[in-house]
Design a protein around this motif. Structure first.
Motif, short mmCIF file in Angstrom:
data_model
loop_
_atom_site.label_atom_id
_atom_site.label_comp_id
_atom_site.label_asym_id
_atom_site.label_seq_id
_atom_site.Cartn_x
_atom_site.Cartn_y
_atom_site.Cartn_z
N ARG A 190 0.82 -1.20 0.00
CA ARG A 190 0.00 0.00 0.00
C ARG A 190 0.87 1.26 0.00
N ILE A 214 -5.80 -7.53 -9.97
CA ILE A 214 -6.73 -6.47 -10.40
C ILE A 214 -7.12 -5.55 -9.25
N SER A 215 -6.92 -5.98 -8.01
CA SER A 215 -7.17 -5.07 -6.90
C SER A 215 -6.14 -3.93 -6.90
N ALA A 218 -7.22 -1.59 -9.52
CA ALA A 218 -8.36 -0.79 -9.06
C ALA A 218 -7.91 0.30 -8.08
N TYR A 219 -6.84 0.03 -7.35
CA TYR A 219 -6.39 0.99 -6.35
C TYR A 219 -5.67 2.19 -6.97
N LEU A 260 -12.38 -8.39 -0.40
CA LEU A 260 -12.57 -8.17 1.03
C LEU A 260 -13.77 -7.29 1.32
N ALA B 224 -7.76 -11.47 2.42
CA ALA B 224 -8.85 -11.73 1.46
C ALA B 224 -8.93 -13.22 1.13
N VAL B 263 -6.13 -4.58 7.75
CA VAL B 263 -7.41 -4.65 7.04
C VAL B 263 -7.53 -3.46 6.09
N ALA B 264 -7.12 -2.28 6.56
CA ALA B 264 -7.22 -1.08 5.73
C ALA B 264 -6.31 -1.16 4.51
N ALA B 265 -5.23 -1.92 4.61
CA ALA B 265 -4.24 -1.96 3.53
C ALA B 265 -4.63 -2.88 2.38
N VAL B 266 -5.59 -3.76 2.59
CA VAL B 266 -5.94 -4.72 1.54
C VAL B 266 -6.68 -4.00 0.41
N PRO B 267 -6.13 -4.02 -0.81
CA PRO B 267 -6.87 -3.40 -1.90
C PRO B 267 -8.01 -4.29 -2.33
N VAL B 268 -9.06 -3.70 -2.87
CA VAL B 268 -10.19 -4.48 -3.34
C VAL B 268 -10.39 -4.25 -4.83
N PRO B 269 -10.99 -5.21 -5.53
CA PRO B 269 -11.10 -5.07 -6.98
C PRO B 269 -12.24 -4.16 -7.43
N HIS B 270 -12.40 -3.02 -6.78
CA HIS B 270 -13.43 -2.07 -7.18
C HIS B 270 -12.82 -0.69 -7.40
N GLN B 273 -12.60 2.93 -3.68
CA GLN B 273 -12.09 2.43 -2.42
C GLN B 273 -11.32 3.54 -1.74
N SER B 274 -11.13 3.35 -0.45
CA SER B 274 -10.49 4.40 0.34
C SER B 274 -9.01 4.52 -0.01
N HIS B 275 -8.56 5.76 -0.12
CA HIS B 275 -7.13 6.01 -0.30
C HIS B 275 -6.55 6.73 0.90
#
Ligand SMILES: Nc1ncnc2c1ncn2[C@@H]1O[C@H](COP(=O)(O)OP(=O)(O)OP(=O)(O)O)[C@@H](O)[C@H]1O
Ligand SMILES: Nc1ncnc2c1ncn2[C@@H]1O[C@H](COP(=O)(O)OP(=O)(O)OP(=O)(O)O)[C@@H](O)[C@H]1O
Ligand code: SF4
Ligand code: SF4
Ligand SMILES: [Mg+2]
Ligand SMILES: [Mg+2]
Lengths: 338, 331
Positions: A190, A214-215, A218-219, A260, B224, B263-270, B273-275
């Motif tokens: 991150r 792909i996450s 997306a980030y 997640l 995840a 938990v906050a550091a896990v990126p999600v495939p959308h 999401q929060s930066h």
């Protein structure tokens, strides 16, 4: 839209293996705009590294660019003399190799490796190089008193940041980062992705980010290029491509990905494995694994065509993408390839 | 969940695995130190439970796993399997123990002998366990069906390099399961596999659990993934447990400051999401020289005086256990 910083047109790259050619990248076509991050995704062996390396022409000895163009700021990289290419490397286009954290030279301090690039490549005086090194370390969040340390004294994540500092040394316009966060812990990952985003926002640098995740796309990415078995199968704005993919492979990737933020339902694999590039199937290369394949898919190569605006896909059934998307959500769809 | 009548299958009490570092010379000169790979870990596993062991590189996940199957002997505390202290096992008792537990390694490409056919790979543990030859074929077919390589005939006479990574990892699983162990430790079993293939192997893992009721520890640094196979998760930091509880609760509402960052550091495939910047300091932990008190305090955004002088003990909050002074009752 502004003039692209980099524009690939039908770029093909072949490896000679024995008497044969393996076409590892075939007809790659996409643009990179100034100040944007482009994600290059696809599974292992689909040609991401080969394509990334070709852009600074640091390919393996048995590789050659077999066709097409890669126009960077008006110049075609493919036709450039080695001397002219050398002028672009580091100064205009910097490459961070896959597992860069293991590719730093163990016998020199990281400071002297930075100084080497700054003085030899950038023609800076020693004192100026020292100052710039400190600035770069501050940029990537490492204490400047660690310039005298050797690579083994850093953690993997910090070495990856050193590699980014090296890439930034001569103020390039484009950074090509090959899997910069793969194998790193999520927290470190991150921090590095935030770094890349900051480079884009504060310095206007463009990044081609090679990844299979792909996450990650997306980030940080603005656009995405999806490759499958050597070909670009889909490309478009990140949000549109991930939320409404037009190519069945991208639809499948989405289902296979843990999320997640969503419910912990079933993950759906894409059955089978990618084709052997030495002997690829005729027609669409995804056909053997595609639940939507038809007769023509096994004979005719689908072209990369517009789906919506600058969102393109290479699929014969592109016009039915919305219906296919709806069907792709059900895991039964993927159970037995058609 | 830890109040059920059944005795636990696995029980760790203040278990330690310390490695000496610095070599012989340093030891002679009295400069030797230790890496506390596992440093006072306590938990229990019920039969049939599947628990994720989560944490960043070097936090002691593999060491914990190796200690549980006695590839490494605990250097302190107690490790029990089915009521017995496994450190004390030897001879036949140790052999019996080894047939009841299995470790699945991270890299399927290195786990199998390249000169063995798949049939040989799967027959080897049967031979070692002196299972009569007449039973081999049946057992091999059952194990392959379990990992969804139903079309076994197609694979039996192939060599490992003739299989894909996902198929290989299933063979590795089949081999681990062929003696019908009661407990399995899977150490990052999909990290070397392609995303499109991972999902298949994870589904197999879930299926095997449902069908055999096996007890499992799933080691990963990816929450995840853990979430798809484990209803409970134990989070480790520098050799110690920081949080232990139902995976969904940890995902939805992490209590320990480290888990919150994780938990906050896990990126999600959308796309949305929060930066937000992570609530955690940048420095990486140094396992040879951890801070006093709470070992997370040099990165913790909420550290206070007490954290430097006292290591936080376990606090139970509903069905979770948290090691953090913020959650501890006032003393
Ligand atoms: N020097 C080489 N000679 C012959 N074939 C090669 C060579 N380097 C790569 N290849 C082949 O070219 C194809 C593309 O490889 P490439 O490294 O570009 O893939 P990738 O997408 O980066 O994969 P990964 O995600 O595993 O890094 C693969 O089939 C690979 O085996
Ligand atoms: N045999 C050994 N001798 C000395 N130190 C060791 C040994 N094995 C592990 N360690 C150290 O113990 C700590 C925990 O290591 P371990 O392999 O258990 O971590 P891990 O959580 O599995 O990490 P990863 O995610 O990188 O696999 C690390 O600091 C490691 O360097
Ligand atoms: S062209 Fe045919 S086989 Fe290829 S992705 Fe589209 S539907 Fe599937
Ligand atoms: S005990 Fe203190 S330092 Fe440790 S996690 Fe809690 S608040 Fe942070
Ligand atoms: Mg690569
Ligand atoms: Mg490990």
């Amino acid at each position: 839209m502004t003039e692209p910083l980099l524009s690939l047109k039908g770029l093909s790259i072949a490896y000679k293996v024995g008497a044969h050619d393996i076409i590892a990248v075939e007809g790659a076509t996409f643009d990179v705009q100034p100040g944007s991050i482009v994600g290059l995704v696809g599974e292992s062996g689909c040609g991401k590294t080969t394509l990334a390396r070709s852009l600074t022409r640091v390919l393996a000895a048995n590789a050659r660019i077999a066709g097409g163009k890669a126009v960077f700021c008006g110049q075609d990289i493919v036709g450039l003399s080695e001397r002219a290419m050398n002028g672009l490397r580091w100064r205009e286009i910097a490459f961070i190799p896959q597992s860069a954290m293991n590719s730093l030279d163990p016998v020199y301090t990281v400071g002297s490796q930075l100084a080497e690039v700054l003085t030899r490549r950038g023609g800076m005086a020693r004192a100026a190089a020292r100052k710039r090194s400190e600035e770069l370390f501050e940029w990537v969040g490492i204490e400047t008193n660690r310039l005298g340390d050797y690579p083994h004294q850093f953690s993997g994540g910090m070495r990856q940041r050193v590699a980014i500092a090296l890439a930034l040394a001569l103020d390039p316009k484009l950074i090509i980062a090959d899997e910069p966060v793969t194998a790193l812990d999520v927290i470190v990952q991150r921090q590095i992705l935030d770094q890349l985003r900051e480079l884009k926002e504060r310095l206007g640098i463009s990044v081609i980010l090679v990844t299979h995740d792909i996450s990650v796309v997306a980030y940080v990415c603005d656009r995405v290029v999806v490759m499958y078995a050597g070909r670009v199968v889909e490309t478009g704005p990140m949000a549109a491509t991930l939320t409404a993919p037009a190519h069945p492979y991208t639809m499948g990737l989405r289902n296979a990905f843990p999320d997640l933020a969503g419910a912990a339902g079933e993950l759906t694999p894409i059955e089978g494995s990618p084709p052997d590039l030495a002997n690829p199937p005729a027609g669409c290369r995804f056909a053997p694994r595609c639940p939507f394949a038809e007769a023509r898919c096994r004979t005719d190569v689908p072209e990369l065509l517009p789906y919506e605006g600058d969102h393109l896909a290479a699929c014969h059934r592109i016009a039915e993408a919305e219906t296919l998307r709806a069907r792709a959500v059900a895991s039964e769809t993927w159970e037995v390839p058609a | 969940m830890r109040d059920t009548q059944d005795p636990p299958l696995i029980k760790l009490e203040a278990a330690e695995l310390h490695f000496p570092v610095g070599g012989v010379l340093a030891q002679l000169q009295g400069r030797s130190t230790v890496v506390k790979a596992v440093d006072g870990v306590t938990f229990e596993l019920r039969r049939g439970e599947s628990v994720g062991l989560l944490g960043e590189s070097g936090c002691g996940k593999t060491s914990t796993g190796r200690m549980l199957v006695r590839l490494d002997k605990a250097t302190g505390g107690r490790v029990e399997f089915d009521g017995e202290d496994i450190s004390a096992l030897s001879g036949d008792a140790l052999k019996r123990f080894r047939s009841r537990v299995q470790l699945i390694f991270q890299n399927p490409f290195e786990a199998l002998n390249p000169r063995f056919t798949i049939r040989d790979v799967l027959a080897e543990p049967l031979e070692n366990a002196r299972i009569p030859k007449t039973e081999h074929e049946g057992r091999i077919l059952r194990a392959m069906a379990l990992v969804k390589l139903g079309d076994a005939a197609q694979f039996m006479d192939r060599y490992p390099h003739q299989l894909s990574g996902g198929q290989l990892q299933r063979i590795v699983m089949a081999r681990a399961l062929i003696l019908e162990p009661e407990f399995v430790v899977a150490d990052e079993p999909v990290s070397m596999l392609d995303v499109s293939v991972r999902a298949g192997v994870l589904n197999v893992f879930r299926d095997v659990r449902a069908k055999t009721g096996i007890t499992a520890i799933y080691i990963s640094h990816d929450l995840a993934l853990v979430r798809y196979v484990c209803e409970r998760t134990i989070v480790m930091y520098l050799g110690r447990i920081v949080e232990d509880g139902p995976t969904e609760d940890i995902v939805a509402n992490p209590l320990h400051p480290y888990t919150q960052a994780l938990v906050a550091a896990v990126p999600v495939p959308h796309p949305d999401q929060s930066h937000e910047p992570l609530p955690i300091g940048r420095g990486a932990p140094d396992p040879r020289n951890p801070p006093s008190g709470c070992t997370f305090r040099d990165r913790c955004p909420r550290a206070f005086d007490r954290c430097a002088v006292e290591a936080p003990g376990p606090t139970r909050i509903q069905n979770r256990i948290v090691h953090c002074h913020l959650h501890a009752p006032e003393t």
